[in-house]
Design an enzyme around this catalytic site. Structure first.
Site, PDB file in Angstrom:
ATOM      1  N   SER A  58      -3.026  -7.736   2.376  1.00 54.38           N
ATOM      2  CA  SER A  58      -3.093  -7.822   4.038  1.00 54.38           C
ATOM      3  C   SER A  58      -3.527  -9.153   4.522  1.00 54.38           C
ATOM      4  CB  SER A  58      -4.310  -6.795   4.229  1.00 54.38           C
ATOM      5  OG  SER A  58      -3.701  -5.460   3.827  1.00 54.38           O
TER       6      SER A  58
ATOM      7  N   HIS B  96       0.846  -1.250  -0.007  1.00 57.33           N
ATOM      8  CA  HIS B  96       0.203  -0.027  -0.098  1.00 57.33           C
ATOM      9  C   HIS B  96       0.940   1.299  -0.092  1.00 57.33           C
ATOM     10  CE1 HIS B  96      -3.212  -2.821   2.079  1.00 57.33           C
ATOM     11  NE2 HIS B  96      -3.798  -2.238   1.047  1.00 57.33           N
TER      12      HIS B  96
ATOM     13  N   ARG C 120      -1.619  -5.541  -8.958  1.00 54.96           N
ATOM     14  CA  ARG C 120      -0.607  -6.507  -8.648  1.00 54.96           C
ATOM     15  C   ARG C 120      -0.456  -7.504 -10.014  1.00 54.96           C
ATOM     16  NH1 ARG C 120      -2.843  -7.207  -2.915  1.00 54.96           N
ATOM     17  NH2 ARG C 120      -4.673  -6.777  -4.156  1.00 54.96           N
TER      18      ARG C 120
ATOM     19  N   LYS D 223     -17.279  -7.479   5.496  1.00 56.23           N
ATOM     20  CA  LYS D 223     -16.151  -7.879   5.970  1.00 56.23           C
ATOM     21  C   LYS D 223     -16.216  -7.756   7.525  1.00 56.23           C
ATOM     22  CE  LYS D 223     -13.216  -6.745   1.749  1.00 56.23           C
ATOM     23  NZ  LYS D 223     -12.143  -6.123   1.277  1.00 56.23           N
TER      24      LYS D 223
HETATM   25  P1  ADP Z   1      -9.591  -4.014  -1.118  1.00 53.98           P
HETATM   26  O1  ADP Z   1     -10.101  -4.758   0.148  1.00 53.98           O
HETATM   27  O2  ADP Z   1     -10.393  -3.302  -1.777  1.00 53.98           O
HETATM   28  O3  ADP Z   1      -8.771  -4.980  -1.896  1.00 53.98           O
HETATM   29  P2  ADP Z   1      -6.917  -3.210   0.132  1.00 53.98           P
HETATM   30  O4  ADP Z   1      -6.936  -2.452   1.369  1.00 53.98           O
HETATM   31  O5  ADP Z   1      -6.663  -4.594   0.233  1.00 53.98           O
HETATM   32  O6  ADP Z   1      -8.574  -3.065  -0.265  1.00 53.98           O
HETATM   33  O7  ADP Z   1      -6.366  -2.809  -0.934  1.00 53.98           O
HETATM   34  C1  ADP Z   1      -6.504  -1.231  -1.513  1.00 53.98           C
HETATM   35  C2  ADP Z   1      -5.859  -1.072  -2.838  1.00 53.98           C
HETATM   36  O8  ADP Z   1      -4.469  -1.338  -2.617  1.00 53.98           O
HETATM   37  C3  ADP Z   1      -6.391  -1.809  -4.015  1.00 53.98           C
HETATM   38  O9  ADP Z   1      -6.250  -1.205  -5.154  1.00 53.98           O
HETATM   39  C4  ADP Z   1      -5.246  -2.971  -3.966  1.00 53.98           C
HETATM   40  O10 ADP Z   1      -5.147  -3.556  -5.311  1.00 53.98           O
HETATM   41  C5  ADP Z   1      -4.180  -2.110  -3.618  1.00 53.98           C
HETATM   42  N1  ADP Z   1      -2.936  -3.065  -2.984  1.00 53.98           N
HETATM   43  C6  ADP Z   1      -2.993  -3.835  -1.914  1.00 53.98           C
HETATM   44  N2  ADP Z   1      -1.816  -4.672  -1.711  1.00 53.98           N
HETATM   45  C7  ADP Z   1      -0.937  -4.059  -2.619  1.00 53.98           C
HETATM   46  C8  ADP Z   1       0.195  -4.459  -2.857  1.00 53.98           C
HETATM   47  N3  ADP Z   1       0.944  -5.284  -2.417  1.00 53.98           N
HETATM   48  N4  ADP Z   1       0.602  -3.917  -4.163  1.00 53.98           N
HETATM   49  C9  ADP Z   1       0.130  -3.031  -4.798  1.00 53.98           C
HETATM   50  N5  ADP Z   1      -1.160  -2.780  -4.470  1.00 53.98           N
HETATM   51  C10 ADP Z   1      -1.636  -3.035  -3.497  1.00 53.98           C
END
Ligand code: ADP
Length: 160
Positions: free
Chosen positions: A128, A17, A90, A41
């Site tokens: 996450s 992130h 990703r 969630k």
């Molecule tokens: P969601 O529950 O909407 O997937 P996240 O908090 O997991 O929310 O992710 C928010 C954003 O950050 C999304 O666009 C996700 O693709 C991006 N994201 C999460 N982890 C990574 C990572 N390791 N690399 C790039 N983008 C990421």
């Protein structure tokens, strides 16, 4: 002033992130990280805990704000005068869902553009839920999350 919002669950915020955030800061004057409340969630960290972990992780970036919202993302973007939504991509597996969301958001409000950014390759396998799982099993997550998050994960699973 170009403002972007970066929405997500951030349960918890990871280095992936933060990589996306730093790229977004090269394109926008201000980035607003927003926790999207999602009743379907059941997060490990409460909203307040996630807000605190994000704030602590971005404290050296002065053009970053942190907030949470409920409702339509495009309405929230309008309210905050944001012209873009930042999302991280990703792998191909992210693409289908993200494309659908981006096109639907455009249909709802074509003044808000979705911008996809790709992280450093080393974060392409990071999310996450995998971090939570490693921490739950007692593994070392220090390469994947900021120190405050590592400590919070250790506390959480010790308390469980
Ligand atoms: P969601 O529950 O909407 O997937 P996240 O908090 O997991 O929310 O992710 C928010 C954003 O950050 C999304 O666009 C996700 O693709 C991006 N994201 C999460 N982890 C990574 C990572 N390791 N690399 C790039 N983008 C990421």
């Amino acid at each position: 002033m170009k403002i972007a919002i970066y929405p997500g669950t951030f349960d918890p915020i990871t280095n992936g992130h933060l990589d996306i955030l730093e790229r977004a800061l090269t394109l926008f004057d201000q980035v607003l990280i927003v926790i999207a409340r999602n009743a379907s969630k059941d997060p490990l960290f409460s909203e307040t805990e996630r807000l605190d972990l994000i704030s602590a992780s971005v404290k050296n970036h002065k053009n970053v704000r942190v907030d949470s919202f409920e409702g339509l993302l495009v309405d929230f973007a309008q309210k905050k005068k944001a012209t873009a939504v930042v999302r991280g991509l990703r792998a191909i597996s992210d693409f289908e869902y993200e494309l659908q969301m981006a096109l639907m958001n455009r249909k709802l409000d074509d003044t808000v553009e979705t911008v996809f950014l790709m992280p450093n390759e080393k974060y392409t396998y990071l999310n996450s839920s995998i971090v939570r799982e490693i921490a739950r099993l007692g593994g070392n997550v220090s390469d994947f999350v900021p120190p405050v998050v590592r400590i919070a994960l250790e506390r959480k699973y010790k308390a469980k």
